[in-house]
Design an enzyme around this catalytic site. Sequence first.
Site, PDB file in Angstrom:
ATOM      1  NE  ARG A 129     -18.380   3.950  20.766  1.00 21.76           N
ATOM      2  CZ  ARG A 129     -17.692   4.749  19.958  1.00 21.76           C
ATOM      3  NH1 ARG A 129     -18.197   5.945  19.630  1.00 21.76           N
ATOM      4  NH2 ARG A 129     -16.527   4.406  19.474  1.00 21.76           N
ATOM      5  NE  ARG A 167     -17.858   7.503  23.614  1.00 22.00           N
ATOM      6  CZ  ARG A 167     -17.070   7.524  22.554  1.00 22.00           C
ATOM      7  NH1 ARG A 167     -17.074   8.570  21.745  1.00 22.00           N
ATOM      8  NH2 ARG A 167     -16.274   6.513  22.283  1.00 22.00           N
ATOM      9  NE  ARG A 201     -12.340   3.092  20.271  1.00 22.34           N
ATOM     10  CZ  ARG A 201     -13.107   3.814  21.089  1.00 22.34           C
ATOM     11  NH1 ARG A 201     -13.438   3.350  22.276  1.00 22.34           N
ATOM     12  NH2 ARG A 201     -13.559   4.972  20.706  1.00 22.34           N
ATOM     13  CE  LYS A 238     -12.342  11.343  15.717  1.00 27.46           C
ATOM     14  NZ  LYS A 238     -11.890  10.808  17.021  1.00 27.46           N
ATOM     15  NE  ARG A 295     -10.932   5.209  12.934  1.00 22.29           N
ATOM     16  CZ  ARG A 295     -11.989   5.585  13.647  1.00 22.29           C
ATOM     17  NH1 ARG A 295     -12.949   6.272  13.096  1.00 22.29           N
ATOM     18  NH2 ARG A 295     -12.061   5.258  14.895  1.00 22.29           N
TER      19      ARG A 295
HETATM   20  P1  AP5 Z   1     -16.666  12.224  21.408  1.00 15.72           P
HETATM   21  O1  AP5 Z   1     -17.087  13.496  20.770  1.00 15.72           O
HETATM   22  O2  AP5 Z   1     -17.641  11.095  21.422  1.00 15.72           O
HETATM   23  O3  AP5 Z   1     -15.234  11.771  20.860  1.00 15.72           O
HETATM   24  P2  AP5 Z   1     -14.796  11.270  19.417  1.00 15.72           P
HETATM   25  O4  AP5 Z   1     -13.530  11.979  19.056  1.00 15.72           O
HETATM   26  O5  AP5 Z   1     -15.932  11.362  18.452  1.00 15.72           O
HETATM   27  O6  AP5 Z   1     -14.418   9.783  19.789  1.00 15.72           O
HETATM   28  P3  AP5 Z   1     -14.908   8.374  19.263  1.00 15.72           P
HETATM   29  O7  AP5 Z   1     -14.532   7.396  20.346  1.00 15.72           O
HETATM   30  O8  AP5 Z   1     -16.348   8.345  18.844  1.00 15.72           O
HETATM   31  O9  AP5 Z   1     -14.017   8.196  18.058  1.00 15.72           O
HETATM   32  P4  AP5 Z   1     -13.503   6.926  17.481  1.00 15.72           P
HETATM   33  O10 AP5 Z   1     -12.769   7.511  16.378  1.00 15.72           O
HETATM   34  O11 AP5 Z   1     -12.751   5.985  18.305  1.00 15.72           O
HETATM   35  O12 AP5 Z   1     -14.830   6.043  17.246  1.00 15.72           O
HETATM   36  P5  AP5 Z   1     -15.744   5.839  15.976  1.00 15.72           P
HETATM   37  O13 AP5 Z   1     -17.134   5.803  16.431  1.00 15.72           O
HETATM   38  O14 AP5 Z   1     -15.348   6.742  14.862  1.00 15.72           O
HETATM   39  O15 AP5 Z   1     -16.259  12.579  22.935  1.00 15.72           O
HETATM   40  C1  AP5 Z   1     -15.878  11.576  23.853  1.00 15.72           C
HETATM   41  C2  AP5 Z   1     -16.455  11.906  25.247  1.00 15.72           C
HETATM   42  O16 AP5 Z   1     -15.897  13.118  25.741  1.00 15.72           O
HETATM   43  C3  AP5 Z   1     -17.971  12.114  25.277  1.00 15.72           C
HETATM   44  O17 AP5 Z   1     -18.447  11.564  26.479  1.00 15.72           O
HETATM   45  C4  AP5 Z   1     -18.153  13.636  25.286  1.00 15.72           C
HETATM   46  O18 AP5 Z   1     -19.317  14.004  25.987  1.00 15.72           O
HETATM   47  C5  AP5 Z   1     -16.899  14.111  26.000  1.00 15.72           C
HETATM   48  N1  AP5 Z   1     -16.350  15.353  25.436  1.00 15.72           N
HETATM   49  C6  AP5 Z   1     -16.215  15.644  24.111  1.00 15.72           C
HETATM   50  N2  AP5 Z   1     -15.622  16.847  23.960  1.00 15.72           N
HETATM   51  C7  AP5 Z   1     -15.352  17.297  25.213  1.00 15.72           C
HETATM   52  C8  AP5 Z   1     -14.711  18.468  25.695  1.00 15.72           C
HETATM   53  N3  AP5 Z   1     -14.197  19.393  24.873  1.00 15.72           N
HETATM   54  N4  AP5 Z   1     -14.589  18.625  27.037  1.00 15.72           N
HETATM   55  C9  AP5 Z   1     -15.059  17.678  27.881  1.00 15.72           C
HETATM   56  N5  AP5 Z   1     -15.678  16.552  27.487  1.00 15.72           N
HETATM   57  C10 AP5 Z   1     -15.816  16.341  26.150  1.00 15.72           C
HETATM   58  O19 AP5 Z   1     -15.271   4.370  15.505  1.00 15.72           O
HETATM   59  C11 AP5 Z   1     -15.600   3.211  16.237  1.00 15.72           C
HETATM   60  C12 AP5 Z   1     -15.070   1.977  15.522  1.00 15.72           C
HETATM   61  O20 AP5 Z   1     -15.651   1.860  14.205  1.00 15.72           O
HETATM   62  C13 AP5 Z   1     -13.547   1.944  15.250  1.00 15.72           C
HETATM   63  O21 AP5 Z   1     -12.825   1.476  16.371  1.00 15.72           O
HETATM   64  C14 AP5 Z   1     -13.481   0.993  14.045  1.00 15.72           C
HETATM   65  O22 AP5 Z   1     -13.612  -0.354  14.429  1.00 15.72           O
HETATM   66  C15 AP5 Z   1     -14.711   1.375  13.251  1.00 15.72           C
HETATM   67  N6  AP5 Z   1     -14.431   2.422  12.261  1.00 15.72           N
HETATM   68  C16 AP5 Z   1     -14.918   3.701  12.268  1.00 15.72           C
HETATM   69  N7  AP5 Z   1     -14.462   4.386  11.213  1.00 15.72           N
HETATM   70  C17 AP5 Z   1     -13.654   3.535  10.520  1.00 15.72           C
HETATM   71  C18 AP5 Z   1     -12.883   3.673   9.336  1.00 15.72           C
HETATM   72  N8  AP5 Z   1     -12.834   4.833   8.637  1.00 15.72           N
HETATM   73  N9  AP5 Z   1     -12.156   2.610   8.918  1.00 15.72           N
HETATM   74  C19 AP5 Z   1     -12.189   1.441   9.592  1.00 15.72           C
HETATM   75  N10 AP5 Z   1     -12.910   1.251  10.713  1.00 15.72           N
HETATM   76  C20 AP5 Z   1     -13.637   2.285  11.178  1.00 15.72           C
END
Ligand code: AP5
Length: 225
Positions: free
Chosen positions: A160, A127, A171, A13, A88
């Site tokens: 991370r 990552r 997660r 995403k 979320r």
């Molecule tokens: P990446 O693009 O980083 O993946 P992502 O879907 O953004 O995954 P995240 O882990 O960032 O999402 P998340 O939802 O767990 O974390 P968030 O930061 O929101 O891609 C991943 C890897 O794959 C990278 O290395 C990339 O290079 C590679 N890649 C990407 N696309 C590719 C492709 N097509 N082919 C090959 N490789 C690829 O949340 C973190 C924490 O914050 C949560 O756990 C929670 O504690 C808190 N939080 C965040 N939002 C909320 C909310 N709304 N409510 C409550 N708590 C929240």
Amino acid sequence: MRMVLLGPPGAGKGTQAVILQEKKGFLHLSTGDILRENVKNNTDIGKKAKAFMEKGELVPDDIVIEMMLNTIENSRDKKDFILDGFPRTVYQAKKLDNELSKLKLPIDIAVYFKTSLKTVILRLAGRRLCSKCGANYHIVNMPPKKQGVCDKCGAGLYQRKDDSEETIKKRLEVYDNQTKELIDYYNTQGILKEVSGDMEAGKVYSELSEILNTCGSDDRHKVGK
Ligand code: AP5
């Protein structure tokens, strides 16, 4: 156009949101990035959020909702934005809908990145992020030119804390139990679209572009699945 990105951790995403921001000028609002910035700066929000994030649990709704509604309010002149990681929970989604309807800026489209468990585990484990500019890499799929060094700004890369094996498991569990139901929530509104998150990034972007080309900002309720 206002867009919500849905899908498990590691679905890509954030990667696609950054490309959409660069190529199409969308404003990318990532809850995870905003929370991590707060943790880094030891703000009140950061102090409250840190322990939840490190355990892979959701930060309580009231903290996240207030933070994100303020962020949207402060950038409301930018009418094209991508919400990455928010909402979320269905509770967050309802609060968001209420607020956006007051601003007359409803969500036009929700894109679900359907991605296999195997893919997301490999992606999260590999990552790496730039400690200075936040650029996103993968040690196998998207490696930097020089190992451990950011192509864009030359700073060091880090992993991370929540990308450890145990926290990834948590997660994914939290996603299944609390976030997945948003797929139905947006499907019922008639604004859900799906892309395959398993494909390489260029192909995912092509699919996303096609979806956007067929959805003008007046197309809410015409989008379908
Ligand atoms: P990446 O693009 O980083 O993946 P992502 O879907 O953004 O995954 P995240 O882990 O960032 O999402 P998340 O939802 O767990 O974390 P968030 O930061 O929101 O891609 C991943 C890897 O794959 C990278 O290395 C990339 O290079 C590679 N890649 C990407 N696309 C590719 C492709 N097509 N082919 C090959 N490789 C690829 O949340 C973190 C924490 O914050 C949560 O756990 C929670 O504690 C808190 N939080 C965040 N939002 C909320 C909310 N709304 N409510 C409550 N708590 C929240």
